[in-house]
Every structure is written in structure tokens, then in C-alpha cells.
Design a protein around this motif. Structure first.
Motif, mmCIF file in Angstrom:
data_model
loop_
_atom_site.group_PDB
_atom_site.id
_atom_site.type_symbol
_atom_site.label_atom_id
_atom_site.label_comp_id
_atom_site.label_asym_id
_atom_site.label_seq_id
_atom_site.Cartn_x
_atom_site.Cartn_y
_atom_site.Cartn_z
ATOM 1 N N ARG A 51 36.194 10.258 -14.467
ATOM 2 C CA ARG A 51 35.962 10.381 -13.178
ATOM 3 C C ARG A 51 35.927 12.155 -12.980
ATOM 4 N N ILE A 52 37.009 12.689 -13.579
ATOM 5 C CA ILE A 52 36.967 14.071 -13.517
ATOM 6 C C ILE A 52 35.873 14.698 -14.069
ATOM 7 N N ASP A 53 35.213 14.509 -15.103
ATOM 8 C CA ASP A 53 34.167 15.201 -15.759
ATOM 9 C C ASP A 53 33.025 14.957 -14.859
ATOM 10 N N ARG A 54 32.678 13.532 -14.274
ATOM 11 C CA ARG A 54 31.656 13.311 -13.583
ATOM 12 C C ARG A 54 31.697 14.183 -12.364
ATOM 13 N N SER A 55 32.875 14.398 -11.746
ATOM 14 C CA SER A 55 33.163 15.232 -10.238
ATOM 15 C C SER A 55 32.875 16.516 -10.639
ATOM 16 N N LEU A 56 33.422 17.059 -11.876
ATOM 17 C CA LEU A 56 33.236 18.412 -12.281
ATOM 18 C C LEU A 56 31.685 18.798 -12.567
ATOM 19 N N ASP A 57 30.757 17.781 -12.943
ATOM 20 C CA ASP A 57 29.570 17.870 -13.428
ATOM 21 C C ASP A 57 28.580 17.874 -12.124
ATOM 22 N N ASP A 58 29.215 17.143 -10.944
ATOM 23 C CA ASP A 58 28.417 16.911 -9.702
ATOM 24 C C ASP A 58 28.814 18.357 -8.916
ATOM 25 N N ASP A 60 29.357 21.256 -10.486
ATOM 26 C CA ASP A 60 28.480 22.381 -11.125
ATOM 27 C C ASP A 60 26.998 22.280 -10.887
ATOM 28 N N ASN A 61 26.624 20.967 -10.563
ATOM 29 C CA ASN A 61 25.251 20.898 -10.262
ATOM 30 C C ASN A 61 24.720 20.826 -8.831
ATOM 31 N N HIS A 62 25.575 21.140 -8.049
ATOM 32 C CA HIS A 62 25.374 21.124 -6.497
ATOM 33 C C HIS A 62 25.258 19.901 -5.762
ATOM 34 N N ARG A 63 25.801 18.731 -6.727
ATOM 35 C CA ARG A 63 25.440 17.407 -6.111
ATOM 36 C C ARG A 63 26.984 17.102 -5.135
ATOM 37 N N VAL A 64 27.031 17.785 -3.965
ATOM 38 C CA VAL A 64 28.220 17.952 -3.166
ATOM 39 C C VAL A 64 27.796 17.687 -1.749
ATOM 40 N N THR A 65 28.763 17.230 -1.071
ATOM 41 C CA THR A 65 28.591 17.504 0.337
ATOM 42 C C THR A 65 29.726 17.914 1.092
ATOM 43 N N GLU A 66 29.506 19.053 2.018
ATOM 44 C CA GLU A 66 30.353 19.943 2.544
ATOM 45 C C GLU A 66 31.082 18.814 3.662
ATOM 46 N N SER A 67 32.347 19.219 3.872
ATOM 47 C CA SER A 67 33.073 18.258 4.824
ATOM 48 C C SER A 67 32.395 18.611 6.176
ATOM 49 N N ASP A 68 32.046 19.624 6.614
ATOM 50 C CA ASP A 68 31.542 19.739 7.987
ATOM 51 C C ASP A 68 30.216 19.356 8.214
ATOM 52 N N GLU A 69 29.400 18.917 6.980
ATOM 53 C CA GLU A 69 28.136 18.363 6.795
ATOM 54 C C GLU A 69 28.333 16.665 6.965
#
Length: 78
Positions: A51-58, A60-69
Motif C-alpha cells: 500500500r505504501i508503494d502504491r501510494s508513493l507511485d500515485d 509520483d505520477n500525480h494521481r492524487v486529489t487535493e483536500s480542497d478539491e
């Protein structure tokens, strides 16, 4: 309202909650209920590291959602 939407509404409510004694009661109830019902299953070290590895990969590859968004999206559902 579907379950996913209800969960997100609850998360939003809890994130904005300022009443610490009330939050303590909610927290104790949820964790005690989860332990009794077996909802909480600890990760194995392998699952945890995956899970840590997947989260870091996400991240690094800008597959995140900012909290305010995310909060903006949730408010659009209401």
C-alpha cells in the motif's frame, strides 16, 4: 443517497468537528464496534508495504486529489 456518498458526508462532518469530547465518544464507539464485529483487519507487513508503494507511485505520477478539491466535489453533491 448511496453508501459512498453517505460515507463522504460523514468524513466531511468529522473533519470539521471541533467538539473534542463528542469526537472522543464517536471515535471510541466506532473502534469498539469495529473490533467486536471484526471489521478492522490488520494488514500484514507485506500488504502494508504494498500500500505504501502504491501510494508513493500515485503521488509520483500525480494521481492524487487535493483536500480542497475533494471538499469542493463533496459540496456539489448536496
Amino acid at each position: 443517497m448511496d453508501l459512498q456518498t453517505r460515507k463522504l458526508h460523514l468524513i466531511t462532518y468529522l473533519a470539521q468537528l471541533q467538539d473534542e469530547p463528542f469526537f472522543d465518544k464517536i471515535e471510541k464507539y466506532v473502534f469498539l464496534k469495529s473490533e467486536k464485529e471484526g471489521y478492522v483487519q490488520p494488514f500484514s507487513m507485506e500488504e502494508f508495504n504494498q500500500r505504501i508503494d502504491r501510494s508513493l507511485d500515485d503521488s509520483d505520477n500525480h494521481r492524487v486529489t487535493e483536500s480542497d478539491e475533494l471538499l469542493f466535489e463533496i459540496r456539489q453533491w448536496e
